[in-house]
Write an enzyme that holds these catalytic residues in place. Sequence first.
Site, PDB file in Angstrom:
ATOM      1  N   GLY A   1      58.677  48.834  35.894  1.00 58.38           N
ATOM      2  CA  GLY A   1      58.322  47.426  35.877  1.00 58.38           C
ATOM      3  C   GLY A   1      58.504  46.889  34.465  1.00 58.38           C
ATOM      4  O   GLY A   1      58.286  47.607  33.489  1.00 58.38           O
TER       5      GLY A   1
ATOM      6  N   CYS B   1      55.058  46.568  40.782  1.00 61.50           N
ATOM      7  CA  CYS B   1      54.135  45.578  40.222  1.00 61.50           C
ATOM      8  C   CYS B   1      52.689  46.010  40.400  1.00 61.50           C
ATOM      9  O   CYS B   1      52.307  46.435  41.491  1.00 61.50           O
ATOM     10  CB  CYS B   1      54.280  44.237  40.941  1.00 61.50           C
ATOM     11  SG  CYS B   1      55.920  43.576  40.826  1.00 61.50           S
TER      12      CYS B   1
ATOM     13  N   GLU C   1      54.024  50.685  66.104  1.00 61.09           N
ATOM     14  CA  GLU C   1      55.119  50.828  67.063  1.00 61.09           C
ATOM     15  C   GLU C   1      56.480  50.702  66.352  1.00 61.09           C
ATOM     16  O   GLU C   1      57.417  51.425  66.637  1.00 61.09           O
ATOM     17  CB  GLU C   1      54.979  49.722  68.110  1.00 61.09           C
ATOM     18  CG  GLU C   1      55.838  49.861  69.331  1.00 61.09           C
ATOM     19  CD  GLU C   1      55.543  48.684  70.270  1.00 61.09           C
ATOM     20  OE1 GLU C   1      54.940  48.933  71.322  1.00 61.09           O
ATOM     21  OE2 GLU C   1      55.912  47.547  69.942  1.00 61.09           O
TER      22      GLU C   1
ATOM     23  N   GLY D   1      61.197  40.330  45.011  1.00 62.75           N
ATOM     24  CA  GLY D   1      60.227  41.412  45.001  1.00 62.75           C
ATOM     25  C   GLY D   1      59.753  41.830  46.384  1.00 62.75           C
ATOM     26  O   GLY D   1      59.609  41.010  47.284  1.00 62.75           O
TER      27      GLY D   1
HETATM   28  P1  XMP Z   1      61.351  45.268  43.866  1.00 63.24           P
HETATM   29  O1  XMP Z   1      60.319  45.337  44.939  1.00 63.24           O
HETATM   30  O2  XMP Z   1      62.696  44.866  44.389  1.00 63.24           O
HETATM   31  O3  XMP Z   1      60.862  44.091  42.909  1.00 63.24           O
HETATM   32  O4  XMP Z   1      61.419  46.531  43.062  1.00 63.24           O
HETATM   33  C1  XMP Z   1      61.583  43.650  41.794  1.00 63.24           C
HETATM   34  C2  XMP Z   1      60.831  42.520  41.128  1.00 63.24           C
HETATM   35  O5  XMP Z   1      59.557  42.944  40.644  1.00 63.24           O
HETATM   36  C3  XMP Z   1      59.137  42.064  39.601  1.00 63.24           C
HETATM   37  N1  XMP Z   1      58.680  42.885  38.471  1.00 63.24           N
HETATM   38  C4  XMP Z   1      57.385  43.061  38.113  1.00 63.24           C
HETATM   39  N2  XMP Z   1      56.247  42.535  38.603  1.00 63.24           N
HETATM   40  N3  XMP Z   1      55.008  43.795  37.032  1.00 63.24           N
HETATM   41  C5  XMP Z   1      55.043  42.886  38.032  1.00 63.24           C
HETATM   42  O6  XMP Z   1      53.998  42.414  38.459  1.00 63.24           O
HETATM   43  C6  XMP Z   1      56.122  44.361  36.475  1.00 63.24           C
HETATM   44  O7  XMP Z   1      56.045  45.183  35.560  1.00 63.24           O
HETATM   45  C7  XMP Z   1      57.371  43.963  37.060  1.00 63.24           C
HETATM   46  N4  XMP Z   1      58.663  44.293  36.763  1.00 63.24           N
HETATM   47  C8  XMP Z   1      59.419  43.637  37.666  1.00 63.24           C
HETATM   48  C9  XMP Z   1      60.311  41.210  39.235  1.00 63.24           C
HETATM   49  O8  XMP Z   1      60.103  39.936  39.784  1.00 63.24           O
HETATM   50  C10 XMP Z   1      61.481  41.944  39.886  1.00 63.24           C
HETATM   51  O9  XMP Z   1      62.585  41.135  40.140  1.00 63.24           O
END
Ligand code: XMP
Length: 471
Positions: free
Chosen positions: A384, A302, A464, A336
Amino acid sequence: MRIHSDVGLSFDDVLLVPKRNSFGSRKNVSLKSRLTKNISLSIPIVSANMDTVTGSRLAIVMAQNGGMGIIHRFNTIEEEAAEVRIVKRQSSYIIKEPYTIDTGRSVGDARAMSQAYGVSGFPVVDGKRLVGIVTNRDLWFQRDETPINGVMTKIKDMVVIEKRSGMEDNFVDMFRKHKVEKIPIVDRRSNLIGMVTAKDIMNLGDDRSTKSKEGTLMVGGAVGVKDAVKRADALVKAGADLLVIDIAHGHSDAVIDTIRKLKRRFDVDVVAGNVATAAGAEELISSGADAIKVGIGPGSVCTTRLVTGSGVPQLTAIRWACEAAEREGVPVIADGGIRTSGDIAKALAAGASTVMLGRVFAGTEEAPGSTIMRDGKKYKFYRGMSSISANSRKLEVDRSDFDMSDIVGEGNESFVPYTGHAKDILIQLCGGLRSALSYSGAIDIEEFRNKAELIRISPDGHRESYSKLGS
Ligand code: XMP
């Protein structure tokens, strides 16, 4: 203008304070939790509705192992519904509508279908009547134009089940005895009414799998706001058990309106998000949401916080949303920024009932997309859903007339290391999470949420924790 006096915290700012454990082994710990008002999971983990994370393959593994997958919406309505259908067909012992090939078709047709559907063989039918079976081995060294009925195993030489009650008990014995891969099921007139495969029996999840009342694996489908009703209609018809309104800024009139429309029209639970505040959670809940998804900008790909300067550090966002959600008895999904089982534990301690993971699953065998090799190591692509490339894919799908130069990306893309099978990742995450609960003296997630105590840590405390990495 108001400046909050609270300090926004994220996972790395805190640790769980250990507490007395009175039950011994972490094996006794239950990870059962509520995903929505009406759906419970054996493990509190769902895979993200992202096009490099959840298609039918990962959704099947998630449900077989007690979690759930949410199919992404960066495709046509028909494509998303087809992915849902694949999960529902896979689900139980009996595939109710197996793909079939007509007796008049050719070896080339069978090869094309095998490729398109990702299955290794088909019952051959004349109308509805089963006349034979063809598997990949029957196609070896055959010319494309050879008729299928010249290479198939004919019904008289096949193992077939004629439907009768109680037959499920015999499947394992039948596969052991006959050493076949697929057994079609027919009615008294030899009409094909189902099929069982040895692979499905072997892969059957144990009691922990996430199943509907009908015994099918459960799966969710994402919808936006523009085509929400049309997409939801196709997903529900395909068998989706859950609809997830997938909007980056979910605290909006459009999402509130969409929740109401979906709840009026469909008899499935609706998850709404994403939000990062109590006010956001409260309004989506009072509009009818059955769970709230929390996370504005914590995800690994993100860039929302950089591009817009908006968001709330994820631990605080979870806590704020949970304060509202707990009053209404509505579960919260922490979405996320989760990298480890320790992060999952902290999200649950803050009040979430489940977590949604993107990056953790993006490198798995079951995530969409192929692996690439670089310097002798395997990688998979992860992006993303607001990245420029995902937006241009959306443009392709919608054929709408917006101008690419107007798009402002809020997401990155990268290659992530290939991490093998999702099931093995889940085993590691759940083992770590059971340990986390036992460190807090909690036998299940509810007790954990009540007992857990978080302590803020200093930069030295943080160093730590991490200093052993790589040593
Ligand atoms: P992780 O950290 O598990 O997060 O890879 C997955 C979540 O990220 C969100 N998501 C986005 N947020 N821009 C954003 O600001 C993006 O392009 C984007 N794509 C995914 C989403 O909530 C997902 O489940």
